[in-house]
Design an enzyme around this catalytic site. Structure first.
Site, PDB file in Angstrom:
ATOM      1  N   HIS A 185       0.816  -1.211   0.000  1.00 48.46           N
ATOM      2  CA  HIS A 185       0.000   0.000   0.000  1.00 48.46           C
ATOM      3  C   HIS A 185       0.849   1.260   0.000  1.00 48.46           C
ATOM      4  O   HIS A 185       0.513   2.247  -0.644  1.00 48.46           O
ATOM      5  CB  HIS A 185      -0.941  -0.014   1.209  1.00 48.46           C
ATOM      6  CG  HIS A 185      -2.096  -0.916   0.987  1.00 48.46           C
ATOM      7  ND1 HIS A 185      -2.220  -2.132   1.593  1.00 48.46           N
ATOM      8  CD2 HIS A 185      -3.174  -0.785   0.165  1.00 48.46           C
ATOM      9  CE1 HIS A 185      -3.332  -2.709   1.178  1.00 48.46           C
ATOM     10  NE2 HIS A 185      -3.929  -1.921   0.319  1.00 48.46           N
ATOM     11  N   ARG A 285      -9.537   5.137  -1.772  1.00 49.60           N
ATOM     12  CA  ARG A 285      -9.126   4.358  -0.595  1.00 49.60           C
ATOM     13  C   ARG A 285      -9.226   5.283   0.618  1.00 49.60           C
ATOM     14  O   ARG A 285      -8.281   6.014   0.932  1.00 49.60           O
ATOM     15  CB  ARG A 285      -7.693   3.866  -0.757  1.00 49.60           C
ATOM     16  CG  ARG A 285      -7.496   2.816  -1.852  1.00 49.60           C
ATOM     17  CD  ARG A 285      -6.032   2.418  -1.942  1.00 49.60           C
ATOM     18  NE  ARG A 285      -5.815   1.190  -2.682  1.00 49.60           N
ATOM     19  CZ  ARG A 285      -5.445   1.125  -3.963  1.00 49.60           C
ATOM     20  NH1 ARG A 285      -5.271   2.241  -4.658  1.00 49.60           N
ATOM     21  NH2 ARG A 285      -5.253  -0.038  -4.550  1.00 49.60           N
ATOM     22  N   ARG A 321     -14.363   3.642  -0.864  1.00 49.85           N
ATOM     23  CA  ARG A 321     -14.270   2.375  -0.143  1.00 49.85           C
ATOM     24  C   ARG A 321     -14.217   2.657   1.348  1.00 49.85           C
ATOM     25  O   ARG A 321     -13.472   3.540   1.791  1.00 49.85           O
ATOM     26  CB  ARG A 321     -13.012   1.621  -0.584  1.00 49.85           C
ATOM     27  CG  ARG A 321     -12.929   0.237   0.034  1.00 49.85           C
ATOM     28  CD  ARG A 321     -11.771  -0.542  -0.492  1.00 49.85           C
ATOM     29  NE  ARG A 321     -10.511   0.020  -0.054  1.00 49.85           N
ATOM     30  CZ  ARG A 321      -9.327  -0.407  -0.488  1.00 49.85           C
ATOM     31  NH1 ARG A 321      -9.250  -1.360  -1.388  1.00 49.85           N
ATOM     32  NH2 ARG A 321      -8.211   0.134  -0.042  1.00 49.85           N
ATOM     33  N   GLU A 418     -12.112  -9.611  -3.266  1.00 49.51           N
ATOM     34  CA  GLU A 418     -10.670  -9.781  -3.062  1.00 49.51           C
ATOM     35  C   GLU A 418     -10.348 -10.952  -2.136  1.00 49.51           C
ATOM     36  O   GLU A 418      -9.189 -11.236  -1.877  1.00 49.51           O
ATOM     37  CB  GLU A 418     -10.037  -8.478  -2.544  1.00 49.51           C
ATOM     38  CG  GLU A 418     -10.721  -7.851  -1.345  1.00 49.51           C
ATOM     39  CD  GLU A 418     -10.166  -6.470  -1.003  1.00 49.51           C
ATOM     40  OE1 GLU A 418      -9.139  -6.064  -1.550  1.00 49.51           O
ATOM     41  OE2 GLU A 418     -10.786  -5.802  -0.158  1.00 49.51           O
ATOM     42  N   ASP A 441      -5.194  -8.080  -3.576  1.00 49.75           N
ATOM     43  CA  ASP A 441      -5.417  -9.017  -2.478  1.00 49.75           C
ATOM     44  C   ASP A 441      -5.870 -10.376  -2.977  1.00 49.75           C
ATOM     45  O   ASP A 441      -5.483 -11.405  -2.432  1.00 49.75           O
ATOM     46  CB  ASP A 441      -6.436  -8.434  -1.484  1.00 49.75           C
ATOM     47  CG  ASP A 441      -5.763  -7.431  -0.573  1.00 49.75           C
ATOM     48  OD1 ASP A 441      -4.737  -7.789   0.024  1.00 49.75           O
ATOM     49  OD2 ASP A 441      -6.226  -6.296  -0.497  1.00 49.75           O
ATOM     50  N   CYS A 488     -10.345  -3.017 -10.008  1.00 51.94           N
ATOM     51  CA  CYS A 488      -9.599  -1.850  -9.530  1.00 51.94           C
ATOM     52  C   CYS A 488      -8.237  -2.251  -8.953  1.00 51.94           C
ATOM     53  O   CYS A 488      -7.522  -1.417  -8.425  1.00 51.94           O
ATOM     54  CB  CYS A 488     -10.409  -1.065  -8.503  1.00 51.94           C
ATOM     55  SG  CYS A 488     -10.800  -2.015  -7.024  1.00 51.94           S
TER      56      CYS A 488
HETATM   57  C1  PEP Z   1      -6.868  -4.709  -4.231  1.00 51.20           C
HETATM   58  O1  PEP Z   1      -6.720  -5.442  -3.248  1.00 51.20           O
HETATM   59  O2  PEP Z   1      -6.685  -5.089  -5.405  1.00 51.20           O
HETATM   60  C2  PEP Z   1      -7.253  -3.299  -4.075  1.00 51.20           C
HETATM   61  C3  PEP Z   1      -7.584  -2.548  -5.095  1.00 51.20           C
HETATM   62  O3  PEP Z   1      -7.240  -2.779  -2.829  1.00 51.20           O
HETATM   63  P1  PEP Z   1      -5.914  -2.442  -1.999  1.00 51.20           P
HETATM   64  O4  PEP Z   1      -4.751  -2.484  -2.966  1.00 51.20           O
HETATM   65  O5  PEP Z   1      -6.117  -1.109  -1.428  1.00 51.20           O
HETATM   66  O6  PEP Z   1      -5.859  -3.517  -0.984  1.00 51.20           O
HETATM   67 MG    MG Z   2      -7.415  -4.910  -1.301  1.00 49.90          MG
END
Ligand code: PEP
Ligand code: MG
Length: 530
Positions: A185, A285, A321, A418, A441, A488
């Site tokens: 992240h 996010r 989200r 995810e 994820d 996404c």
């Molecule tokens: C993902 O898990 O693909 C996602 C878009 O969320 P994050 O990267 O914030 O976990």
């Molecule tokens: Mg994620």
């Protein structure tokens, strides 16, 4: 990322995040692997200090106030000075919610008590208590985690997103990590804020104060760089940017019909760099908007930030989200004491375990929904009951707002796909309005390879066929249910995956702002496959 030029012998190679060059003094950061024993996020001392600040501010206002305003201010000072007010959250703080949030949720109940009074005078006092709540939260916002000097190069095993978010990057600076991964992240945040970063360097003998060059394009770090080293690195960056700029962006009308391109952001400030013809925000996010427990508890601040995104978007969708805390995004103690952070209380699990946190965000979102085309998305959904309970909490908060005569609207509520169990059983999620594939994820849970592990990152590539098979099935199920589905996760922005994603039936892609132009170009040229 490798450069065409020879590297100076004194440099170390890792993986770059694709963002230019930083030169600055090394700041050796704390080791985030050391567990922080935070039982209760929020600290009674911090809350007490914020209340004192609010009282002092009110007293300063009283000095110049007219008699009517003075009356109100006196009432507010009296309330804040009452030990009962300071203690109202203490029962809840003991359940692990934390002092600040417990105080905010208790004062919410207090406000509701004023509002439901039959006596008009008492009812009218509610607004003064809301003002008190906001003042204390404003004072709490001044409380920040330990920072490091602006312009320095952060060096460490890894860097927590909350530390990244509290730091001022406007004067430059960069990040060099011995561990970490470009799928983490914080790597996403660094890309979004154009902060050069190199990860996976292994142990490097650096000391505080040394000058260090971080080349996020070639993925190298170089101690004590000469002017020639810096000039050469800048030249290699120019070559890379010039070749990237060669791709001519087709206008939206020329993108394959039925395809939608949206952006993923972590803060409305990132929208300044997004082209006006983008179809909307596919993922905001919201946890990246927060840098302290006070931010989490601050409904007004959240409402303002969601409002900024909605005002940029006009009629276009803005998908916010819900807080995805936990995993590699512990904040204010939430999600900090997990043995296996990615597999524990993260995302919607954590929010349902701390409903006070969810209720603040629900109110801010319900109010913001009036301002535009807002959609709300739940992170880390595993079973359908998580959506049912969340919907109930949103409905209860909407009722509360209505009682207060505050305008609100129930937005569409969808989910991230995810968790593999949710993807496989998508037809059980009739209670979701829409789906978005979070492949970052989904890939980590499917391949049992942590997204922040540099050593295991090659498994992401090797298991892509399994991921694509699961995506194909999931998209087919969503189509059968007649519900919209998009993607996404980072895979949406990887050009060589595009034809396979199109073959899976995906039509909605949400990528980082910097990837939008390349995605549109690729969509223009890529064959759909079968
Ligand atoms: C993902 O898990 O693909 C996602 C878009 O969320 P994050 O990267 O914030 O976990
Ligand atoms: Mg994620």
């Amino acid at each position: 990322m490798s450069g065409a030029r020879d590297l100076p012998g004194r440099s170390w190679r890792g993986q770059g995040n694709g963002i230019g060059l930083a030169v600055g003094a090394v700041h050796i950061g704390p080791n985030p692997v050391v567990a922080v024993p935070v039982a209760h996020p929020g600290d009674p001392q911090i809350l007490a200090a914020a209340i004192e600040t609010a009282i002092a501010d009110l007293q300063a206002l009283m000095a110049a106030a007219d008699p009517h305003s003075r009356n109100i201010l006196e009432f507010q000072v009296e309330m804040l000075s009452d030990p009962a007010i300071r203690d109202i959250g203490s029962d809840r703080a003991d359940d692990g919610t934390g002092t600040v949030l417990a105080w905010v949720s208790a004062i919410e109940d207090y406000i509701a008590g004023f509002e439901s009074s039959d006596d008009d005078d008492i009812c009218a006092r509610a607004v003064d208590v809301i003002d008190i709540r906001n003042r204390v939260l404003g004072a709490l916002n001044g409380t920040r985690a330990d920072d490091f000097p602006a312009g320095s190069i952060f060096v460490g095993a890894d860097i927590a997103p909350s530390l990244f978010l509290t730091h001022d990057w406007t004067s430059g600076g960069g990040i060099a990590l011995s561990a970490g991964s470009t799928a983490s992240h914080v790597a996403m945040l660094a890309r979004a804020r154009s902060v050069p970063m190199v990860v996976g360097l292994g142990p490097v003998p650096l000391e505080n104060g040394m000058r260090l060059m971080v080349d996020g394009i070639r993925g190298i770090v170089l101690p004590e760089p000469t002017e020639t080293d810096i000039a050469e690195a800048l030249c290699s960056i120019e070559i890379t940017s010039a070749s990237a700029a060669k791709s001519n962006l087709p206008p939206d009308g020329e993108i394959k019909s039925g395809m939608t391109c949206l952006v993923n952001i972590g803060h409305p400030a990132e929208l300044a760099a997004v082209s006006a013809d983008c179809a909307g925000i596919g993922l905001l996010r919201s946890e990246f908007l927060m840098s302290s427990t006070a931010d989490l508890a601050n409904e007004e601040r959240q409402y303002r930030l969601y409002g900024e995104a909605l005002s940029w978007a006009g009629e276009r969708p803005v998908t916010v989200r819900l807080l995805d805390l936990g995993g590699d995004k512990a904040l204010g103690g939430f999600g900090a004491n997990e043995r296996n952070p990615f597999l524990g209380m993260r995302g919607i699990r954590l929010l349902l375990a701390h409903p006070d946190l969810l209720r603040v965000q629900a109110r801010a979102l319900l109010r913001a929904a009036v301002l535009g085309n807002l959609k709300v998305m739940l992170p880390m959904v595993t079973v359908a009951s998580e959506i049912t309970v969340t919907r109930r909490i949103f409905a209860e908060e909407a009722e509360g707002l209505a009682r207060r005569h505050v305008a609100s609207r129930m937005p569409d509520i969808g989910m991230m796909v995810e968790v593999p169990a949710a993807a496989l059983m998508l037809d059980r999620f009739e209670n979701a309005d829409f789906f978005s594939l979070g492949t970052n994820d989904l890939a980590q849970y499917l391949s049992a390879a942590a997204r922040d592990s540099a050593a295991a990152s090659s498994l992401y590539e090797q298991t892509r066929p399994a991921l694509l098979r699961l995506i194909r099935q999931t998209v087919a199920m969503a189509d059968m249910m007649g519900k919209p589905i998009g993607i996404c996760g980072d895979l949406a922005g990887i050009p060589d995956a595009l034809s396979e994603l199109l073959a899976c039936g995906l039509k909605q892609f949400s990528v980082a702002p910097q990837q939008l132009a390349a995605l549109k170009t690729a969509l223009h040229h890529t064959k759909t496959g079968s």
